[in-house]
Write an enzyme that holds these catalytic residues in place. Structure first.
Site, PDB file in Angstrom:
ATOM      1  N   SER A 114      23.107  18.926  24.442  1.00 21.25           N
ATOM      2  CA  SER A 114      24.323  19.724  24.561  1.00 21.25           C
ATOM      3  C   SER A 114      24.245  20.871  23.567  1.00 21.25           C
ATOM      4  CB  SER A 114      25.552  18.856  24.282  1.00 21.25           C
ATOM      5  OG  SER A 114      25.584  18.484  22.907  1.00 21.25           O
ATOM      6  N   GLY A 135      30.427  11.446  29.870  1.00 22.28           N
ATOM      7  CA  GLY A 135      29.423  11.212  30.907  1.00 22.28           C
ATOM      8  C   GLY A 135      28.959  12.448  31.642  1.00 22.28           C
ATOM      9  N   ALA A 136      29.494  13.621  31.294  1.00 23.62           N
ATOM     10  CA  ALA A 136      29.088  14.831  32.006  1.00 23.62           C
ATOM     11  C   ALA A 136      27.624  15.162  31.745  1.00 23.62           C
ATOM     12  CB  ALA A 136      29.981  16.001  31.596  1.00 23.62           C
ATOM     13  N   GLY A 137      27.188  15.038  30.484  1.00 24.55           N
ATOM     14  CA  GLY A 137      25.791  15.312  30.168  1.00 24.55           C
ATOM     15  C   GLY A 137      24.843  14.319  30.821  1.00 24.55           C
ATOM     16  N   ASP A 138      25.242  13.050  30.873  1.00 27.09           N
ATOM     17  CA  ASP A 138      24.423  12.035  31.545  1.00 27.09           C
ATOM     18  C   ASP A 138      24.303  12.350  33.033  1.00 27.09           C
ATOM     19  OD1 ASP A 138      24.441  10.614  29.079  1.00 27.09           O
ATOM     20  OD2 ASP A 138      26.363   9.707  29.635  1.00 27.09           O
ATOM     21  N   ASN A 181      24.056  20.861  37.018  1.00 21.86           N
ATOM     22  CA  ASN A 181      25.375  21.443  36.730  1.00 21.86           C
ATOM     23  C   ASN A 181      26.420  20.938  37.711  1.00 21.86           C
ATOM     24  OD1 ASN A 181      24.482  22.923  34.556  1.00 21.86           O
ATOM     25  ND2 ASN A 181      24.295  24.851  35.677  1.00 21.86           N
TER      26      ASN A 181
END
Length: 421
Positions: free
Chosen positions: A245, A295-298, A322
């Site tokens: 990130s 959990g967005a990055g995962d 994305n």
């Protein structure tokens, strides 16, 4: 002695032929780096080569290593929800939903006997290994302050830590790719090294390498350490992709890391950037109604890996990353993807990606330049993102995604833009 894992490939339709299964030589002008295979592991190399020659589903089998967690969500010091968490849950959710039919994967994760999501309405679908120690648990403290890329709107505290994942916990066979997605120190350096030996290509979330934790007695605060000061640094040249990130990027040492692997930095509402030795690329974001950034990055990393499996270049695959990062923030906990949206996304990929393969996850090279269909892919996925937002507006937050308690109070945290973490 650590217990042995089982393999849980996803249940899919019979495999069909895919150009992704054949090595594609990149053009001389295309930037590329060699895959991260370990040359001295002869048995694994022979097995992977056999799988590739046979052209079966095993040739696209992946290995996901990281634990499930209990996430307790708090606001103003009060518990407003509890949900299944952990990178393994978010990553497997995307891979299950969007991978090509010929792809499968195994999950190696650990939980304690207190694990609450073995039979929840939407349980952890890939059974974990059971340990005597308690399940890893995080307290997620939301703030009311305006967040920025370097000042996130939540603070994490690790209140329990399950046993780490040991090298002996990994299956004894070769894989096309691996995802090292630790969140609580569970992926040991020696475990990552074993993954590199087993997998043709390894994708790593930087949080698995640079997170440090205060003791439970001191509150379990999560902070970051410089990657170069960790035992993981020496493994970086054997890693294919490292995701961080924007908050984590300063600890990764971007300029040094990009000379050893491709570094992907997620930038929330601004999309993401890819950095490799000699080049970089910006990849546009997608609209979303944010409810919970956890959990967005995962989900981004899983979407990115899925794009590679469909035959996309790294820059094109980041579009799919994305997209799923934005989808993840629209629900609390592990999201449930609408079947109509998934059908639209798979049709887009089937029409565009497989017909024009420029990357081979199981070959010798990755390419990074965006293809000539990059803009068309973005436009098509935007339509799917709008469909997702329309469906979200028509439904109110509920507990049908496996949460233990009501999430209605968290809707006040919503914003109009995604913030992958």
């Amino acid at each position: 002695m650590p217990s042995r894992p089982y393999s849980y490939p996803t249940t899919r339709d019979p495999p069909r032929a895919s150009p992704v299964l054949k090595a594609v030589a990149p053009s001389p002008a295309a930037a590329a780096v060699p895959l991260a295979a370990e040359p001295d592991d002869a048995e694994v190399e022979v097995e992977v080569e056999r799988q590739r020659r046979n052209g079966g589903a095993a040739a696209l089998e992946g290995l996901v290593v990281g634990s499930y967690c209990h996430d307790v969500l708090l606001r103003g010091g009060r518990v407003v929800g509890e949900t299944l968490g952990g990178a393994a849950a978010f990553v497997s959710n995307v891979l299950d939903a969007a991978s090509p039919v010929e792809a499968s994967f195994a999950v190696v994760s650990k939980v304690g006997t207190d694990f609450a999501y073995a039979s929840a309405p939407t349980p952890a679908r890939h059974p974990p290994l059971l340990c005597p120690s308690p399940t890893t648990s995080f307290h997620v403290h939301f703030t009311d302050d305006a967040a920025s890329a370097h000042a996130p709107d939540r603070q994490l505290r690790r209140v329990h830590a399950c046993d780490p994942i040991y090298p002996a916990d990994l299956p004894d066979r070769g894989f096309a790719y691996g995802l090292a997605v630790g969140v609580a120190g569970e992926v040991l350096p020696e475990t990552l090294e074993r993954m590199i030996r087993l997998c043709r290509a390894v994708l790593v979330d930087a949080q698995a390498l640079i997170r440090a934790f205060d003791s439970e007695a001191k509150g379990g605060s999560v902070h970051h350490v410089a990657l170069e000061g960790t035992p993981y640094a020496r493994l970086l040249p054997r890693v294919a992709f490292l995701k961080a990130s924007s908050e984590e990027a300063p600890y990764v040492g971007l300029e040094s890391a990009r000379r050893r692997c491709c570094v992907i930095v997620t930038e929330g509402r601004d999309g993401c950037r890819l950095y490799w030795d000699g080049g970089e690329a910006h990849v546009a974001p997608f609209p979303a109604l944010q409810v919970d950034p956890t959990g967005a990055g995962d989900s981004f990393l899983a979407g990115f890996a899925t794009g590679l499996l469909w035959g996309l270049s790294a820059t094109d695959a980041a579009l799919l990353g994305n997209f799923f990062g934005a989808a993840a923030v629209s629900q609390v906990g592990v999201p449930t993807f609408h079947p109509k949206m998934l059908q639209a996304v798979k049709q887009i990929l089937d029409d565009k990606a497989i017909k024009r393969p420029c990357t081979c996850i199981n070959g010798n090279m990755f390419t990074f330049q965006r293809s000539d269909m990059h803009d068309g892919l973005h436009t098509s996925l935007q339509e799917a993102a709008r469909l997702m937002m329309c469906e979200q507006k028509q439904t109110s937050p509920s507990t049908d995604n496996g949460d233990i308690s009501s999430m209605n109070e968290l809707t006040s945290l919503s914003s109009s833009t995604p913030r992958p973490s």
